[in-house]
Design an enzyme around this catalytic site. Structure first.
Site, PDB file in Angstrom:
ATOM      1  CE  LYS A  31     -15.501  27.297   4.399  1.00 21.48           C
ATOM      2  NZ  LYS A  31     -14.874  26.496   5.468  1.00 21.48           N
ATOM      3  CG  ASN A  32     -18.467  25.785   7.169  1.00 19.85           C
ATOM      4  OD1 ASN A  32     -17.408  25.691   6.561  1.00 19.85           O
ATOM      5  ND2 ASN A  32     -18.670  26.662   8.136  1.00 19.85           N
ATOM      6  CB  CYS A  59      -5.759  27.709  12.846  1.00 16.62           C
ATOM      7  SG  CYS A  59      -7.427  28.136  13.286  1.00 16.62           S
ATOM      8  NE  ARG A  73     -11.118  25.824  14.924  1.00 17.09           N
ATOM      9  CZ  ARG A  73     -11.442  26.082  13.662  1.00 17.09           C
ATOM     10  NH1 ARG A  73     -10.797  26.995  12.998  1.00 17.09           N
ATOM     11  NH2 ARG A  73     -12.415  25.426  13.079  1.00 17.09           N
ATOM     12  CG  LEU A 122     -15.357  18.323  22.737  1.00 17.24           C
ATOM     13  CD1 LEU A 122     -16.185  19.548  22.357  1.00 17.24           C
ATOM     14  CD2 LEU A 122     -15.876  17.738  24.060  1.00 17.24           C
ATOM     15  CG  ASP A 143     -17.912  30.767  10.583  1.00 15.45           C
ATOM     16  OD1 ASP A 143     -16.938  30.885  11.344  1.00 15.45           O
ATOM     17  OD2 ASP A 143     -18.235  29.686  10.049  1.00 15.45           O
ATOM     18  NE  ARG A 201      -9.801  27.824   4.618  1.00 15.12           N
ATOM     19  CZ  ARG A 201     -10.295  28.119   5.830  1.00 15.12           C
ATOM     20  NH1 ARG A 201      -9.779  29.089   6.530  1.00 15.12           N
ATOM     21  NH2 ARG A 201     -11.276  27.423   6.344  1.00 15.12           N
TER      22      ARG A 201
HETATM   23  C1  UD1 Z   1     -17.254  24.713  12.394  1.00 16.23           C
HETATM   24  C2  UD1 Z   1     -17.147  25.540  11.135  1.00 16.23           C
HETATM   25  C3  UD1 Z   1     -16.506  26.900  11.419  1.00 16.23           C
HETATM   26  C4  UD1 Z   1     -17.249  27.608  12.544  1.00 16.23           C
HETATM   27  C5  UD1 Z   1     -17.360  26.699  13.760  1.00 16.23           C
HETATM   28  C6  UD1 Z   1     -18.231  27.292  14.865  1.00 16.23           C
HETATM   29  C7  UD1 Z   1     -16.876  23.868   9.411  1.00 16.23           C
HETATM   30  C8  UD1 Z   1     -16.007  23.274   8.370  1.00 16.23           C
HETATM   31  N1  UD1 Z   1     -16.338  24.819  10.162  1.00 16.23           N
HETATM   32  O1  UD1 Z   1     -15.912  24.449  12.835  1.00 16.23           O
HETATM   33  O2  UD1 Z   1     -16.578  27.677  10.225  1.00 16.23           O
HETATM   34  O3  UD1 Z   1     -16.527  28.785  12.905  1.00 16.23           O
HETATM   35  O4  UD1 Z   1     -17.975  25.438  13.392  1.00 16.23           O
HETATM   36  O5  UD1 Z   1     -19.506  27.552  14.390  1.00 16.23           O
HETATM   37  O6  UD1 Z   1     -18.048  23.541   9.512  1.00 16.23           O
HETATM   38  N2  UD1 Z   1     -13.967  22.566  20.602  1.00 16.23           N
HETATM   39  C9  UD1 Z   1     -13.364  21.893  21.641  1.00 16.23           C
HETATM   40  N3  UD1 Z   1     -12.983  20.588  21.443  1.00 16.23           N
HETATM   41  C10 UD1 Z   1     -13.206  19.943  20.267  1.00 16.23           C
HETATM   42  C11 UD1 Z   1     -13.845  20.638  19.212  1.00 16.23           C
HETATM   43  C12 UD1 Z   1     -14.223  21.957  19.417  1.00 16.23           C
HETATM   44  O7  UD1 Z   1     -13.135  22.447  22.705  1.00 16.23           O
HETATM   45  O8  UD1 Z   1     -12.850  18.753  20.163  1.00 16.23           O
HETATM   46  C13 UD1 Z   1     -14.374  23.990  20.795  1.00 16.23           C
HETATM   47  C14 UD1 Z   1     -13.754  24.937  19.792  1.00 16.23           C
HETATM   48  O9  UD1 Z   1     -12.463  25.347  20.196  1.00 16.23           O
HETATM   49  C15 UD1 Z   1     -14.758  26.070  19.789  1.00 16.23           C
HETATM   50  C16 UD1 Z   1     -16.090  25.350  19.978  1.00 16.23           C
HETATM   51  O10 UD1 Z   1     -15.757  24.067  20.532  1.00 16.23           O
HETATM   52  O11 UD1 Z   1     -14.530  26.921  20.899  1.00 16.23           O
HETATM   53  C17 UD1 Z   1     -16.892  25.167  18.735  1.00 16.23           C
HETATM   54  O12 UD1 Z   1     -16.064  24.674  17.696  1.00 16.23           O
HETATM   55  P1  UD1 Z   1     -16.604  23.650  16.603  1.00 16.23           P
HETATM   56  O13 UD1 Z   1     -18.089  23.768  16.512  1.00 16.23           O
HETATM   57  O14 UD1 Z   1     -16.055  22.304  16.873  1.00 16.23           O
HETATM   58  O15 UD1 Z   1     -15.927  24.209  15.285  1.00 16.23           O
HETATM   59  P2  UD1 Z   1     -15.685  23.354  13.977  1.00 16.23           P
HETATM   60  O16 UD1 Z   1     -16.725  22.295  13.884  1.00 16.23           O
HETATM   61  O17 UD1 Z   1     -14.254  22.951  13.884  1.00 16.23           O
END
Ligand code: UD1
Length: 431
Positions: free
Chosen positions: A22-23, A116, A121, A125, A311, A403
């Protein structure tokens, strides 16, 4: 709304096929916007998140066809550069439209995602990255309005945040940079297999990306991309979830086909450390698991890949709840991701959560209870606990599990579990 009724204690055995990731699928589907030629993607799991993404693409003006796991997308010129809150609110991963929309249209309007249940979230970045390529970002009426009238220009961007690299942030920057002028270097890039799968897909479309899977990714911008065919990698989290099921007390041992051993290392290693049996076939595409004779407690510290995935921590917590001794789970990526623990406690688990850490004291047995799914992986943990519990468990808010797990009920039934999906007229317990 539906709920899942699980009769606990039935023995599991047999073989199931793991679905496409999915991811990995979500950003790959979004990346179809990068070309006006058709792309054909196979092994896209039929789960609600991929369906939402396809709906959004079609509402933006792409033509989308789906047939038994294969998706064909064509995005002719004239695609809309703006998505509404109604369209994207159901799925946080819709943020990965940002990169392709900016690359193709040089502007986009996307609703800011809210918080969420698994944490705040933020998207800072993602925005920092697109600004570094020359875009201007404004927030208006809850939307991010992003524009780069003179086009995007490659540069060096460090994507490390306070909690380490960002997966979808790395994906977005890669997708924005493939059509930018000049070269982009992503420092502190996420190394997840899903990022590598996206890079492979983009390279098949004619992009010039080097280093995906390492901490530094280099993208040489090209003039245009073309159509291609791609098969999505196996879902390592679905595979991990079934591996945990196969190591629980009610399992006689199960086999999972269509896995990738290399992606499963931290998940397999932990199960082996905890005394369970994990055996891959020679080429690492099939794995057999069974409970060890003397299961041991364990420790998890979640980390970006190749570390232990956030996850998978909820599913392992369900296993630890029934493992003698004291286990510890600390989530450094999403420190608030422990909603499943209070529901597991309602089934008789002994868990204390404090400051981003769960301390689990194994109990002899769990008992079925009405429980509430709170997020995707938390629901998977509840299903695992329910399979091992004595009596019947009702899992409300099943949409969370839909989902991300394709044909979960069918796969569990194939292994001998007793699960039933029924309408949930009460809609669960109180909010
Ligand atoms: C993806 C996965 C999700 C998984 C997560 C971490 C998908 C669709 N989802 O989510 O299942 O749990 O990676 O492996 O692929 N962060 C910031 N600023 C940002 C973005 C992220 O501070 O702009 C932080 C987040 O709060 C978190 C960390 O960075 O603490 C990692 O998150 P991130 O890797 O971005 O998660 P997703 O890519 O959204």
């Amino acid at each position: 709304m539906e709920k899942l009724i699980v009769e606990g204690g039935y023995r599991l055995s047999g073989t199931v096929n793991i679905s496409g990731s999915k991811n990995a699928s979500l950003p790959i589907l979004a990346a179809a916007l990068l070309t006006d030629e058709p792309v054909r993607i196979t092994r896209v799991p039929d789960v609600s998140d991929t369906n939402y993404m396809l709906q959004i693409l079609s509402q933006l003006g792409a033509s989308v066809e789906r047939y038994s796991g294969t998706v064909r997308i064509a995005s002719p010129d004239g695609i809309s550069s703006s998505a509404s809150y109604e369209q994207v609110r159901k799925m946080r991963a819709s943020i990965c439209l940002l990169g392709p929309m900016m690359a193709r249209m040089k502007r986009c309007t996307l609703p800011l995602p809210g918080g969420c249940v698994i944490g705040d979230r933020p998207v800072d970045l993602h925005l920092r990255a697109i600004q570094a390529l020359g875009a201007r970002v404004r927030v208006k009426g809850g939307n991010m309005v992003i524009e780069a009238p003179n086009g995007l220009v490659g540069t060096t961007v460090d994507m490390r945040g306070d909690s380490g690299p960002t997966v979808l942030g790395t994906d977005n920057l890669m997708m924005a940079a493939v059509l930018a002028r000049g070269t982009t270097v992503i420092e502190s890039a996420a190394r997840e297999p899903e990022v590598v799968d996206l890079a492979n897909f983009l390279n098949k479309m004619g992009a010039r990306i080097e280093g995906a899977g390492s901490r530094t990714i280099t993208i040489h911008g090209v003039e245009r991309l073309h159509g291609c065919e791609h098969t999505v990698i196996p879902d390592r989290i679905e595979a991990g979830t079934f591996m945990v099921a196969g190591c629980m007390g009610m399992s006689d041992g199960i086999t999972l086909n269509r896995v990738c051993r290399e992606h499963m290392k931290s998940i397999s290693d932990l199960l082996v450390e905890c005394g369970h049996v994990v055996e891959y076939n020679e080429d690492g595409t099939s794995v057999s698991v069974k409970p060890g004779e003397r299961p041991r407690s364990g420790k998890i510290l979640t980390n970006p890949y190749p570390g232990y995935p956030t996850d998978m921590q909820a599913q392992m917590t369900a296993l630890f709840a029934l493992t003698p001794g004291i286990s510890v789970v600390k989530d450094t990526i999403f420190p608030q991701r422990f909603m499943h623990c209070s529901e597991l406690k309602r089934m008789g688990a002994n868990i204390k959560v404090d400051n981003g850490t769960a301390i689990i004291t194994g109990v002899e047995g769990l008992s079925g209870a009405p429980v509430m799914a709170s997020d995707l992986r938390a629901s998977a943990a509840l299903v695992l606990a329910a399979l091992a519990a004595e009596g019947t468990t009702e899992i409300h808010r099943l949409y969370h599990i839909d989902r991300g797990y394709e044909l979960l009920d069918d796969k569990l039934e194939l292994l001998g579990a007793r699960v039933r999906r029924v309408p949930d007229l009460e809609g669960g317990l109180v909010e």
